[in-house]
Motif scaffolding. Structure first.
Motif, PDB file in Angstrom:
ATOM      1  N   PRO A  60       0.936  -1.186  -0.169  1.00 44.93           N
ATOM      2  CA  PRO A  60       0.046  -0.081   0.043  1.00 44.93           C
ATOM      3  C   PRO A  60       0.698   1.375   0.190  1.00 44.93           C
ATOM      4  N   ASN A  61       2.045   1.216   0.338  1.00 47.52           N
ATOM      5  CA  ASN A  61       2.888   2.389   0.666  1.00 47.52           C
ATOM      6  C   ASN A  61       3.935   2.676  -0.377  1.00 47.52           C
ATOM      7  N   VAL A  62       3.819   1.851  -1.467  1.00 41.63           N
ATOM      8  CA  VAL A  62       4.828   2.181  -2.844  1.00 41.63           C
ATOM      9  C   VAL A  62       4.393   3.465  -3.210  1.00 41.63           C
ATOM     10  N   GLU A  63       5.465   4.531  -3.614  1.00 39.21           N
ATOM     11  CA  GLU A  63       5.004   5.625  -4.041  1.00 39.21           C
ATOM     12  C   GLU A  63       6.117   6.061  -4.960  1.00 39.21           C
TER      13      GLU A  63
ATOM     14  N   HIS B 170       5.393  -6.173   8.225  1.00 36.24           N
ATOM     15  CA  HIS B 170       5.269  -6.699   6.726  1.00 36.24           C
ATOM     16  C   HIS B 170       3.898  -5.954   6.345  1.00 36.24           C
ATOM     17  N   SER B 171       3.675  -4.535   6.844  1.00 35.30           N
ATOM     18  CA  SER B 171       2.445  -4.083   6.379  1.00 35.30           C
ATOM     19  C   SER B 171       2.643  -3.186   5.290  1.00 35.30           C
ATOM     20  N   GLY B 172       3.983  -2.917   5.002  1.00 34.98           N
ATOM     21  CA  GLY B 172       4.325  -2.274   3.562  1.00 34.98           C
ATOM     22  C   GLY B 172       5.752  -2.623   3.259  1.00 34.98           C
ATOM     23  N   LEU B 173       6.114  -1.667   2.086  1.00 34.89           N
ATOM     24  CA  LEU B 173       7.682  -1.777   1.890  1.00 34.89           C
ATOM     25  C   LEU B 173       8.647  -1.190   3.069  1.00 34.89           C
TER      26      LEU B 173
END
Lengths: 354, 794
Positions: free
Chosen positions: B81-84, B130-133
């Motif tokens: 979800p946090n890939v930006e 493991h909630s995001g990158l």
């Protein structure tokens, strides 16, 4: 004559063989009549013919016939006894009982595991010539700390969370306390005895900490102290290794010890003694955390400040001391995994140790 | 204390593994509680920047990213979800391996081919997140191997440092021990600071006895921001939260050199200077943890307006370094350990700083650490050093410790040579001179714990290893003390009770006042009390073993064991004239039946006669003389079914049935019996010697009697009279007690057998007759006893 002797041979063979087959009292009586009956007994007949014989013959036949008579009679007696035994046995067996039923319970209690361990530890040293000493559980700050080289405001005191008493102070106005270790007995004993001093001091101690599986606010220790004119680290190692072997070894279990530097304010040098893990044979297990060694006790040469505080001249005397936690040993020896069990006094638990 | 293995290696060159270093430290006196790799084994993962992130054409939760890894661009499908776009993340190239064994391969995800994987912390073996990158800061270099960026190959050693060794509470300190163990030397970072004016206006020390050195350095033009990733990782892995580059540097130097530092925002210091003084009445300090504390009489750092820090413990909010800070006053001081310890106790605050100051810091290190910190701040936050001041007293050189080689050998039990001892000590930076069998040993300044010969003996032993010292077993000098009377009474009492089916219990020696009140009622004796009880201990020192035994018995009954027999021997406590009186007691409790239910022999409820038998049995075994029984005087016992046991004028103990009200209060059945004896009193009593009484070979004369007595006549009075009045009495045994039908009210019939035996001859018929008559008429006269009826022959 030979015919009579032949007849006796036949008679003997037949009678003795037949005697062994007799199965009841009737058969026994019939047999007796058959051979020894007053009128028609076969042997009786031979014997009754004796007067007709000449001297030598008479002697020979008579001797043999009488011997046979004796043999038949004792056969009969033996047989009668055997039958009687069999009868009694079968009679007794009629009252056969179920011997798997519970026997009468024996009401016997047992020692608490901590007492057992404390006595085992104490006994090893008593056999080496040590004396048993005891001290009060309520102590002064001086005996519990300062004389043991824990000066006020020393961080080593942090390891001893302490219970203090209300309304009771020592001669310096400091509150009395519950001893946090058995070490004050060292001070008390040295002040009242001149070296050589060889003592063990078992006892109950208190720490102001909460309880969990491996901590308790009350536990037991055994303290040891040897002060003499030439005590060395070698004495400490020798005696404590022997102690570990006696307490944990035996029945093929070999115990090794390992000494490593550590710090306890009342000794210098300070040593920790580990023993080889007898649970896994040093292969690594949960108890030894995979290291093969289990921490067993703290020890060291008595600190010169402690000797001075207790009135012993460190120039003249040296000493070694150790302290061992009884609960730890009991947990290790008996595989107890929760210290609280020692103080719940559940009879099912106590019953495991007798 | 947590030590980073990679950081440690900056101080000493070695090739040993973390486990080998842990073993070395253990041999030198430092336990290593854990050896924990910070990450897993990773190859082929680099820092990459996401250049664009578009929605996946066939999946709502996936994105298709263009990723640059420093060499090439790759299309990567990512579900985090946090890939930006624009951000940097760890990127596993094709062929990369991750700690869980995963090998990264090209694969289609919903129709789009993914050439590699962007990673979460967990995928790199860094904890459970493991909630995001794993988001990397912008200053990391794209293309750098992630193992280097995140120091993934570091290992954290959790080292337990004993309180005598504050010099080891740092990476440098541990490095010194490692270097000594490996025969190497430590490498210390060199610090070059520009020369600046020395001022005498930055610091005023009013309490030189409590603060014998205060090094202050003033900096200007610093820019406060986040620390570089590598520094943050080191702090966090050693258990310290990253704040900003300036605060982080002070903590970094604390971990590195072991000396606590503090940085003030100088612009926020009233008067721009500080003083070291005691807090005044009414003075408060809002500490960095946002709690305001009273600092009266505590050593503080103060500006013109009041306290700005609790010396050696924690700084204050008002002068805290924050984003707006441009001017710094860097403190590196040395405070008296006992002062910091007391302050820490009073403030209820234990910090990394107070922990080290309490154990003792090193005089020289105050300036060394200050220089190191100033130089790191200059390199990370920019700015310039403008002034400095070093307020200090003089440090008396410590005299060398004189160690006789002979005494060293004698204490170790090993013929260690002078050269060996010197080598051992020199490896630890001690200076040694050897003359005529004596070593003159000067410890380095950081070894304040080495003061006398015993300390030097330990250092030599630590370095040569205890394995080299052979064990020696010499028995103690002949003449071990005999077993004390107290011990022997305890052992005999214990054995007796075990034989009677009792199990030994253990208890704490502490008891709640409420349980004591329950037992003796309010207004009873006040037992000694604790100043600081725990909620679970109770506040009183146990004045009787009974309470906990009753509680344990009830616990067993509750757990389904109706028949309980427990005993204990332990201390009890009372308020005495000169303090607390301690006495050893033995106490027991029995509940339920006389045995378990048996299929053949039926059990029966316990009775007072059992309790009486137990008490008598123990006393008989102790062979105490002058012991007597009297009517019960303890309110917690059944008034009719209990007795006090007296020795002289003192109460030795009691036995009896628990009072029905007590039984109810403790949730125990009515058939609960107890007893307690004071062992410390018993040891003062006179004990009969064990003596053999010659056996008579003559036949016994036995006579049975059945007599009716007034109920007021006790059995013991009857027995006493017979023994006193008749010759040759061997025993008087009671076999029947009867009241009721056929007997006058107020009377009872006692059936008993008297055995007479003459030591040397048969008792003649005439004498037998006379004895029989004497019993009958004598008891008649003495107690108004009369014949009931002839007793049928057995």
């Amino acid at each position: 004559m030979s015919s009579l002797l032949n007849e006796l041979d036949v008679l003997s063979a037949e009678a003795l063989a037949e005697a062994e087959t007799l199965a009841d009292t009737e058969a026994l009586e019939a047999f007796r009549l058959k051979y020894l009956g007053r009128k028609d007994g076969r042997l009786t007949k031979v014997l009754s013919a004796l007067p007709t014989l000449s001297g030598d013959e008479k002697r020979e036949v008579g001797k043999r016939a009488n011997a046979l008579k004796g043999a038949i009679e004792s056969s009969l007696a033996r047989r009668r006894q055997a039958l009687d035994d069999a009868r009694i046995t079968s009679e007794l067996l009629k009252s056969k009982i179920d011997l798997s039923l519970p026997g009468t319970p024996v009401m016997r209690g047992g020692l608490h595991p901590l007492t057992r361990v404390m006595e085992e530890i104490t006994d090893v040293f008593v056999r080496l010539g040590f004396s048993v000493a005891e001290g009060p559980e309520v102590e002064t700050d001086d005996n519990n700390f300062t004389s043991l080289n824990h000066p006020p405001d020393h961080p080593a005191r942090d390891a001893h969370d302490t219970f203090y008493l209300k309304d009771h102070v020592d001669d310096k106005g400091r509150p009395l306390l519950l001893r946090t270790h058995t070490s004050p007995v060292q001070i008390r004993y040295m002040r009242s005895h001149t070296p050589p001093v060889y003592i063990v001091a078992p006892g109950r101690v208190f720490r102001h900490e909460n309880v969990d599986a491996t901590h308790s606010y009350v536990f037991h220790q055994v303290e040891g102290l040897a002060v003499d004119t030439d005590i060395s680290v070698a004495d400490l190692k020798g005696v404590l290794t022997l102690f570990a072997e006696r307490l944990f070894g035996g029945q093929g279990t070999v115990v090794k010890t390992r000494f490593r530097p550590s710090f306890f304010p009342f000794v210098e040098p300070g040593l920790e003694m580990d023993i080889s893990c007898t649970i896994c044979g040093q292969k690594g297990c949960r108890v030894c955390k995979g290291t093969g060694w289990v921490e067993m006790l703290g020890s060291g040469l008595v600190h010169p400040n402690v000797l001075r505080a207790a009135g012993c001249d460190p120039e003249k005397y040296s000493g070694w001391a150790f302290g061992i936690g009884v609960e730890r040993v009991a947990m290790f020896k008996y595989g107890v995994d929760d210290m609280r069990l020692f103080y719940e006094n559940d009879l099912r638990f106590l019953g495991n140790f007798s | 204390m947590k030590i980073s293995f990679l950081w440690l290696k900056e101080f000493v060159d070695f090739t040993q593994t973390p486990v080998e270093i842990a073993a070395l430290l253990l041999r030198q006196g430092f336990e290593v509680a854990s050896v924990t790799p910070v990450g897993g084994s990773v190859t082929g993962v680099v820092v990459a920047q996401v250049e664009s992130a578009q929605k996946h054409p066939n999946a709502d939760k996936l994105k298709v990213c263009e990723v640059f890894d420093g060499v090439a661009r790759h299309t990567v499908v990512c579900g985090a979800p946090n890939v930006e776009a624009g951000k940097k993340y760890p990127f596993a190239r094709l062929g990369a391996t991750l700690p869980d064994g995963l090998v990264i391969e090209k694969r289609p995800l919903r129709g789009v081919e993914s050439h590699g994987m962007l990673c979460s912390a967990r995928e790199l073996g860094l904890g459970a997140d493991h909630s995001g990158l794993y988001s990397l800061p912008s200053d990391v270099v794209v293309g750098q191997n992630i193992v280097e960026t995140l120091a993934l190959n570091d290992v954290i050693l959790e080292i337990e440092v004993t309180p005598n060794r504050p010099d080891v509470l740092s990476h440098w300190g541990v490095a010194r021990e490692v270097a000594a163990g490996l025969g190497k030397k430590c490498k210390i970072p060199t610090v070059d600071l520009p020369a600046v004016p020395v001022r005498s206006s930055l610091v005023r020390v009013d309490e030189p006895a409590l603060c014998d050195r205060y090094v202050a350095r003033a900096l200007e033009g610093v820019s406060v921001k986040a620390s570089p990733l590598s520094l943050r990782l080191r702090l966090e892995r050693c258990g310290i939260r990253s704040i900003n580059n300036v605060v982080d540097v002070t903590n970094y130097v604390l971990l590195e050199y072991g000396h606590p530092l503090h940085s003030f925002d100088r612009a926020r210091l009233a008067g721009r200077t500080v003083g070291v003084r005691k807090g005044r009445p009414g003075e408060k300090l809002e500490c960095l943890d946002a709690v305001t504390r009273d600092v009266n009489d505590i050593l503080v750092i103060a500006d013109a307006n009041g306290p700005v820090a609790a010396a050696g413990v924690m700084g204050g909010q008002s002068s805290a370094v924050g984003d707006a800070t441009v001017e710094l006053l860097l403190e590196s001081a040395r405070f008296l350990p006992s002062q910091v310890r007391q302050a820490r106790g009073r403030l209820g605050l234990s910090t990394e700083s107070s922990y080290r100051f309490e154990r003792g810091t090193d005089f020289d290190m105050a300036d060394i650490a200050s220089r190191r910190a100033a130089s790191l701040i200059l390199s990370l936050a920019g700015g310039r050093l403008v002034e400095q001041e070093d307020v200090h007293g003089s440090v008396a050189a410590r005299p060398a410790v004189r160690v006789s080689l002979e005494k060293l050998q004698k204490l170790l039990g090993l013929a260690v040579t002078g050269a060996e001892a010197r080598a051992a000590l020199e490896s630890l930076d001690f200076k040694c001179e050897e003359t005529a069998g004596e070593l003159r040993v000067t410890p380095p300044i950081h070894r304040a714990d080495v003061r006398e010969m015993a300390d030097v003996v330990e250092e030599v032993a630590r370095r040569i290893g205890y394995d080299r010292i052979p064990g020696r077993v010499r028995g103690a000098a002949l003449g071990g003390a005999p077993v004390s009377v107290l011990r022997s009474l305890i052992v005999r009492g214990r054995e007796r009770l075990i034989g009677l089916g009792f199990w030994e219990a253990a208890q704490s020696g502490l008891v709640p006042r409420s349980l004591w009140d329950r037992l003796v009622g309010p207004g009873g004796e006040n037992p000694p009390e604790l100043l600081n009880p725990l909620s679970l201990t109770g506040e009183c020192l146990n004045p009787s073993l009974l309470m906990n035994l009753l509680a344990c018995a009830a616990g067993n009954v509750r757990r389904g064991n109706p028949n309980v027999r427990l005993f204990e021997s332990a201390r009890v406590f009372h308020r005495g004239a000169g303090g607390v009186d301690e006495a050893d007691h033995l106490a027991w409790v029995a509940v339920g039946q006389d045995g378990p239910d048996h299929w053949k022999f039926h059990s029966r409820p316990l009775e007072i006669w059992d309790a009486r038998g137990w008490a008598k049995s123990i006393l008989k075994d102790w062979r105490l003389t002058g012991v007597r029984f009297e009517a019960g005087r303890f309110s917690f016992l059944h008034p009719a079914q209990s007795q006090s046991i007296l020795m002289g004028d003192h109460v030795l103990g009691y036995y009896g049935r628990l009072h029905p009200r007590q039984a109810e209060a403790w949730e125990l059945p009515a058939d609960t019996f107890v007893g307690e004896l004071n062992l410390s009193l018993a040891v003062t009593g006179k004990r009969l010697d064990v003596k053999h009484v010659p056996l008579s070979r003559q036949p016994a004369l036995v006579r049975d009697f059945s007599l009716v007595f007034p109920e007021t006549v006790t059995w013991s009075a009857v027995v006493f009279w017979i023994h006193r009045a008749c010759e040759w009495v061997e025993g008087v045994d009671l076999f029947d007690v009867f009241t009721g039908q056929g007997l006058a009210v107020g009377t009872r019939s006692l059936g008993f057998r008297v055995t007479f035996r003459h030591p040397d001859r048969t008792v003649t018929d005439g004498e037998a007759h006379a004895l029989h008559e004497r019993v009958l008429t004598g008891l008649g006269k003495e107690f108004s006893a009369h014949l009931r009826a002839p007793v049928a022959p057995a």
